[in-house]
Motif scaffolding. Structure first.
Motif, mmCIF file in Angstrom:
data_model
loop_
_atom_site.group_PDB
_atom_site.id
_atom_site.type_symbol
_atom_site.label_atom_id
_atom_site.label_comp_id
_atom_site.label_asym_id
_atom_site.label_seq_id
_atom_site.Cartn_x
_atom_site.Cartn_y
_atom_site.Cartn_z
ATOM 1 N N PHE A 123 0.531 -1.201 -0.004
ATOM 2 C CA PHE A 123 -0.049 0.049 0.106
ATOM 3 C C PHE A 123 0.822 1.178 -0.016
ATOM 4 O O PHE A 123 1.964 1.377 0.616
ATOM 5 C CB PHE A 123 -0.889 -0.020 1.348
ATOM 6 C CG PHE A 123 -2.096 -1.090 1.192
ATOM 7 C CD1 PHE A 123 -3.275 -0.820 0.578
ATOM 8 C CD2 PHE A 123 -1.785 -2.245 1.855
ATOM 9 C CE1 PHE A 123 -4.177 -1.580 0.450
ATOM 10 C CE2 PHE A 123 -2.837 -3.154 1.512
ATOM 11 C CZ PHE A 123 -3.948 -2.946 1.065
ATOM 12 N N ALA A 124 0.318 2.122 -0.585
ATOM 13 C CA ALA A 124 1.114 3.428 -0.820
ATOM 14 C C ALA A 124 1.148 4.389 0.807
ATOM 15 O O ALA A 124 2.030 5.043 0.969
ATOM 16 C CB ALA A 124 0.355 4.518 -1.556
ATOM 17 N N ALA A 125 0.493 3.957 1.658
ATOM 18 C CA ALA A 125 0.598 4.294 2.951
ATOM 19 C C ALA A 125 0.044 3.381 4.306
ATOM 20 O O ALA A 125 -0.213 2.250 3.705
ATOM 21 C CB ALA A 125 -0.422 5.810 3.245
ATOM 22 N N PRO A 126 0.504 3.517 5.131
ATOM 23 C CA PRO A 126 0.192 2.427 6.372
ATOM 24 C C PRO A 126 -0.975 2.159 6.246
ATOM 25 O O PRO A 126 -2.164 2.903 6.195
ATOM 26 C CB PRO A 126 0.729 3.170 7.687
ATOM 27 C CG PRO A 126 1.820 4.123 7.435
ATOM 28 C CD PRO A 126 1.298 4.697 5.987
ATOM 29 N N TYR A 127 -1.358 0.824 6.545
ATOM 30 C CA TYR A 127 -2.863 0.196 6.628
ATOM 31 C C TYR A 127 -2.797 -0.625 7.719
ATOM 32 O O TYR A 127 -2.996 -1.931 7.329
ATOM 33 C CB TYR A 127 -3.147 -0.224 5.184
ATOM 34 C CG TYR A 127 -4.788 -0.477 5.060
ATOM 35 C CD1 TYR A 127 -5.611 -0.172 5.966
ATOM 36 C CD2 TYR A 127 -5.137 -0.854 3.729
ATOM 37 C CE1 TYR A 127 -7.006 -0.279 5.943
ATOM 38 C CE2 TYR A 127 -6.373 -1.113 3.456
ATOM 39 C CZ TYR A 127 -7.411 -0.967 4.589
ATOM 40 O OH TYR A 127 -8.859 -1.169 4.413
#
Length: 633
Positions: free
Chosen positions: A180-184
């Protein structure tokens, strides 16, 4: 009514399945096929590291046919939840703690900031037709299903972070990663609910049998052969063969569709009795190495109405079922336990029966009224919920607003009681304040356009018509006419999907671990479905809400939860989402936390009592049906 059942783990850690403790064994019906040379030995059918499924009470016995009932071809979720397989799945221990374990993957792990998730398949795992399960099947799902806009018009919002879709990479034959492009940090929680791990349904599953479905996908199929299949099934385009209603990809309709589940369909709908038979390649075993499932067959007998189903139950023709049984028939079932040779077992429903006013209804005047919180509050407090509970639910539920159920880590006591105190005088005053002061000769209020204020409530739940009769009477007392339309499930779902309804009565479910499936709060399936479609499709579908509409605050809270730096932070944003939902009172919750009623034959073993019936936990699937068995005489 208070429950303390939900104690979810604070983190989703790497989990490995244990090796079976003994030599592998199999059902006699499969051993006969092995002896006849028509099936490989069990050692060759199971993966090197099969999933060890804990039994509820005791190691089981092989054999028997599980008899249950279904309402027709559209009632696929009943059979599905008996056996669906997921990337990972929820389990509940003896202390009622929820944790997540690998399903058809052997293991999973997340990196430190929850941006990269690694999944490893089980070596030697096979589809129900004996073909190997590899990451080629995962790649096919990702490249040709998930990223194919003809099959999946938009990337589901739950599979994005920072507005960017996930990226899946194949590492080797048994390993793949999701980035993912950011923390998830909520991804694994979502995955346990939203990934079926099961082809032929309508949610992302991370895997499809490439060796079989490639012949029905234009990227790989022979054009003439694909056209012939489409003609055979009356398909106007190739995608009609796919999805939950597709005659090829849907396991429910196609016995040839390879599956990963404990049973596979042998006699599909529209047969009056749908038959599922054991999958000889199922990857699960008990602690002694016995290949599951214990039960040979599952038969689903068609029924037409509640009375017919109840008669089947009390006459002992149902071995185990909860679906379509209603709490208001609890006394009937209890009184007939001895005669029917069964017992009534209860779980707790993590849901609330709710009327959803449609903020996107095509009627412009009603749309403006439903967007007025004073009107929504008036419709709420005009209802005498205690009388509904006593008359329609035998007092087994509680008057409550839609929202997280008690015991949930997201429970909000203020939300639970919002709009539930019966106060017709205040309801009248609120409608007057909203400008609905004029009435016709029958005493019903007039809309701003001069028409009678008539609200049409749709439902697919025939047993709840008595509830709506009481609501009709209560609303008539404040000058609001209510008309009830009892429709087929498919038609109600169609109206909800298109937004072409005024109000609908349905369950507000997914109310336990709401981060596993927050869509009820986000507007989907109910009070703002077309707004939800606009948000989840990045503006490509649906209806854009006004710039200052508070539904945007709900979405912002969920987006913040998705991209939070830690699980605790994510849960905090999810609680903010609940708070916005509470402050706007978008729904008309009625009665909730009723018992889920199971009728269970006295011959059925390993079915646990006291679990949680919630879609987010996959209903009866939480009990792991593969380990149920019949006492053999």
């Amino acid at each position: 009514m208070r429950h303390t059942w939900l104690k979810p783990a604070t983190a989703l850690a790497l989990v490995f399945a244990a090796q079976p403790a003994a030599a592998l064994d199999e059902a006699p019906m499969l051993a006969e096929q092995v002896a006849a040379g028509t099936l490989p030995p069990v050692e060759e059918r199971l993966p090197e590291n099969p999933r060890v499924i804990d039994v509820a009470n005791s190691i089981g016995q092989y054999g028997g046919t599980w008899h249950r009932a279904f309402k027709g071809p559209s009632d696929r979720w009943g059979p599905t939840k008996l056996m669906e397989e997921r990337v990972l799945r929820a389990v509940m221990d003896a202390d009622q703690n929820i944790s997540y374990v690998p399903g058809w993957v052997e293991s999973y792990e997340a990196n430190e900031d929850s941006t990269v998730f690694t999944f490893t398949l089980r070596k030697g795992h096979r589809w129900s037709d004996g073909a190997p399960v590899t990451t080629r099947d995962v790649k096919f799902w990702y490249d040709d299903v998930f990223n194919n806009r003809e099959i999946m018009p938009a990337v589901p919002a739950l599979y994005t972070a920072a507005g960017e879709p996930m990226v899946l990479d194949i590492v080797d034959d048994h390993t793949f990663t999701v980035t993912f492009a950011a923390p998830y940090p909520l991804f694994l929680t979502v995955l346990a609910k939203e990934s079926t791990g099961k082809p032929g349904l309508d949610r992302p599953g991370f895997i499809e049998p490439f060796h079989y479905l490639k012949d029905f996908h234009p990227t790989y199929a022979d054009e003439a052969k694909l056209a012939a299949v489409m003609e055979k099934h009356g398909a106007k385009k190739w995608t009609d063969l796919w999805g939950s209603k597709g005659q090829v990809q849907a396991w429910w309709f196609n016995p040839d569709m390879p599956v990963l589940t404990a049973w596979r369909v042998a006699t599909p709908p529209p047969a009056d009795t749908v038959v599922m038979e054991r999958n000889p390649y199922y990857y699960g075993v008990d602690a002694e190495g016995n290949q599951l499932p214990y039960i040979d067959r599952v038969e689903h007998r068609l029924f037409q109405d509640t009375e017919a189903l109840n008669l089947m139950a009390v006459q002992g023709e149902i071995d185990l079922q909860q679906r379509h049984l209603n709490a208001n028939d609890f006394t009937l079932f209890k009184e007939n336990e001895a005669a029917g040779d069964y017992e009534v077992v209860t779980w707790t429903k993590a849901s609330t029966w709710t009327i959803y006013p449609n903020l996107n209804t095509p009627d412009e005047t009603l749309r403006a009224l439903f967007d007025d919180k004073r009107v929504r509050e008036a419709l709420n407090i005009a209802i005498d919920r205690e009388t509904i509970n006593e008359l329609s639910f035998s007092g087994l539920g509680e008057a409550r607003q839609a929202g997280p159920v008690s015991g949930s880590p997201f429970f909000d006591a203020e939300l639970e009681k919002a709009g539930t105190v019966w106060d017709p005088d205040r309801a009248n005053a609120l409608l007057d304040e909203a400008g609905l002061t004029e009435r016709d000769s029958d005493g019903f209020r007039l809309r701003p356009d001069g028409k009678r204020l008539t609200l049409v409530i749709e439902t697919r739940h025939n047993p709840l018509l008595s509830v709506l009769e009481l609501v009709q009477a209560d609303w008539a007392e404040i000058g609001v006419e209510a008309l009830v339309r009892n429709l087929d499930r498919t038609l109600v779902q169609q109206h909800v999907e298109t937004g072409e309804f005024e109000l609908v009565l349905d369950n507000f479910d997914r109310s336990s671990i709401i981060t596993a499936d927050p869509v009820r709060f986000l507007g989907r399936y109910g009070f703002a479905h077309n707004y939800f479609k606009w948000w989840s499709s990045a503006g490509n579908n649906g209806i854009e809400p006004p710039a200052d509409h508070p539904i945007r605050d709900v979405w912002a809270a969920w987006e913040a939860a998705q991209s939070a730096g830690s699980l605790d932070e994510a849960n905090g944003h999810a609680q903010d989402m609940v708070s916005v939902f509470r402050d706007n009172l978008w729904t008309i919750g009625l009665i909730g936390e009723t018992p889920a009623i199971f009728v269970k034959s006295n011959q059925v073993e390993n079915f646990p009592a006291g679990l949680i019936d919630d879609d987010a936990l996959r209903g009866i699937g939480l009990a792991q049906a593969a380990q149920f068995y019949f006492k053999q005489n």
